[in-house]
Design a protein around this motif. Sequence first.
Motif, PDB file in Angstrom:
ATOM      1  N   ARG A 256       0.586  -1.283   0.189  1.00  0.00           N
ATOM      2  CA  ARG A 256      -0.204   0.307   0.363  1.00  0.00           C
ATOM      3  C   ARG A 256       0.887   1.642  -0.317  1.00  0.00           C
ATOM      4  O   ARG A 256       0.055   1.941  -0.204  1.00  0.00           O
ATOM      5  CB  ARG A 256      -1.300   0.042   1.799  1.00  0.00           C
ATOM      6  N   GLU A 257       2.074   0.938   0.703  1.00  0.00           N
ATOM      7  CA  GLU A 257       3.174   2.292   0.357  1.00  0.00           C
ATOM      8  C   GLU A 257       4.785   1.903  -0.300  1.00  0.00           C
ATOM      9  O   GLU A 257       4.934   0.639   0.616  1.00  0.00           O
ATOM     10  CB  GLU A 257       3.083   2.981   2.136  1.00  0.00           C
TER      11      GLU A 257
ATOM     12  N   GLU B 142      -2.937  -2.374  -4.842  1.00  0.00           N
ATOM     13  CA  GLU B 142      -3.434  -2.214  -4.325  1.00  0.00           C
ATOM     14  C   GLU B 142      -2.358  -0.834  -4.123  1.00  0.00           C
ATOM     15  O   GLU B 142      -2.670  -0.123  -1.864  1.00  0.00           O
ATOM     16  CB  GLU B 142      -3.350  -3.350  -3.411  1.00  0.00           C
TER      17      GLU B 142
ATOM     18  N   ARG C  20      -1.794   2.485  -2.478  1.00  0.00           N
ATOM     19  CA  ARG C  20      -1.779   3.734  -2.221  1.00  0.00           C
ATOM     20  C   ARG C  20      -1.270   5.272  -2.068  1.00  0.00           C
ATOM     21  O   ARG C  20      -2.360   6.481  -2.044  1.00  0.00           O
ATOM     22  CB  ARG C  20      -2.931   3.790  -0.365  1.00  0.00           C
TER      23      ARG C  20
ATOM     24  N   ARG D 209      -5.868   2.452  -6.494  1.00  0.00           N
ATOM     25  CA  ARG D 209      -6.358   2.708  -5.141  1.00  0.00           C
ATOM     26  C   ARG D 209      -5.189   4.579  -5.070  1.00  0.00           C
ATOM     27  O   ARG D 209      -5.235   4.507  -3.993  1.00  0.00           O
ATOM     28  CB  ARG D 209      -6.074   1.574  -4.349  1.00  0.00           C
ATOM     29  N   LEU D 210      -4.510   5.239  -5.799  1.00  0.00           N
ATOM     30  CA  LEU D 210      -3.308   5.325  -5.484  1.00  0.00           C
ATOM     31  C   LEU D 210      -4.585   6.895  -5.106  1.00  0.00           C
ATOM     32  O   LEU D 210      -5.418   7.660  -5.591  1.00  0.00           O
ATOM     33  CB  LEU D 210      -2.425   5.903  -6.694  1.00  0.00           C
ATOM     34  N   GLU D 211      -3.531   7.346  -4.240  1.00  0.00           N
ATOM     35  CA  GLU D 211      -4.353   8.446  -3.458  1.00  0.00           C
ATOM     36  C   GLU D 211      -3.435   9.376  -2.973  1.00  0.00           C
ATOM     37  O   GLU D 211      -3.973  10.664  -2.881  1.00  0.00           O
ATOM     38  CB  GLU D 211      -5.053   7.815  -1.669  1.00  0.00           C
ATOM     39  N   LYS D 212      -2.276   9.356  -3.061  1.00  0.00           N
ATOM     40  CA  LYS D 212      -1.616  10.652  -2.780  1.00  0.00           C
ATOM     41  C   LYS D 212      -0.233  10.424  -3.450  1.00  0.00           C
ATOM     42  O   LYS D 212       0.688   8.995  -3.452  1.00  0.00           O
ATOM     43  CB  LYS D 212      -0.317  10.663  -1.286  1.00  0.00           C
TER      44      LYS D 212
ATOM     45  N   CYS E 133      -4.882  13.808  -5.798  1.00  0.00           N
ATOM     46  CA  CYS E 133      -3.658  12.909  -5.181  1.00  0.00           C
ATOM     47  C   CYS E 133      -1.722  12.919  -5.317  1.00  0.00           C
ATOM     48  O   CYS E 133      -1.731  13.017  -4.889  1.00  0.00           O
ATOM     49  CB  CYS E 133      -4.181  11.348  -5.017  1.00  0.00           C
TER      50      CYS E 133
END
Length: 168
Positions: A96-97, A117, A119, A140-143, A163
Amino acid sequence: MPDWYGSLTGLRTLDLGHNALRALPDLSALTRLEILYIHDNALEAVPALPDSLTYLNVSENPLPALPAFDLPNLIELRALDLGLTSVPPLRLPKLRELHLRTNALTAVPETVRDLHELRLLDLRANRLESVPDWIVELPRLEKLDLRWNAVYDPPGELLARGCVVLTE
């Protein structure tokens, strides 16, 4: 590390950061290990790791390259200040990171494309001049942190999603 480390089969967190370790033994016997800090050492290689890892910090080591990790449960990988110019294929289906800040990357690593996955992608302080169009396909990339790079026109779709971080 002492010889008896392998008997710590119930160990869940191991913090070996901020030492002068030059090498580590095979850690794959620690089958319940979830969190591993090996940052800020003198490591030139990453040892074999257990599949149970969910967090790994290898930052600030004189690694000649990042290993081609195959860790099915890893959620967060920190690889800061390594001087990386490339990133090998990564088999990290739950990641995720991904923190790749302060390296020498001139392009977004192609392997990121397979991290469905993901983010958060931290690419601060590299040598990026552009961002590939395929980055918008990361569902799912948020930032996407691009500070301190020479990127001025990331894909508009990402900007619209809110993002992308470009502020100095």
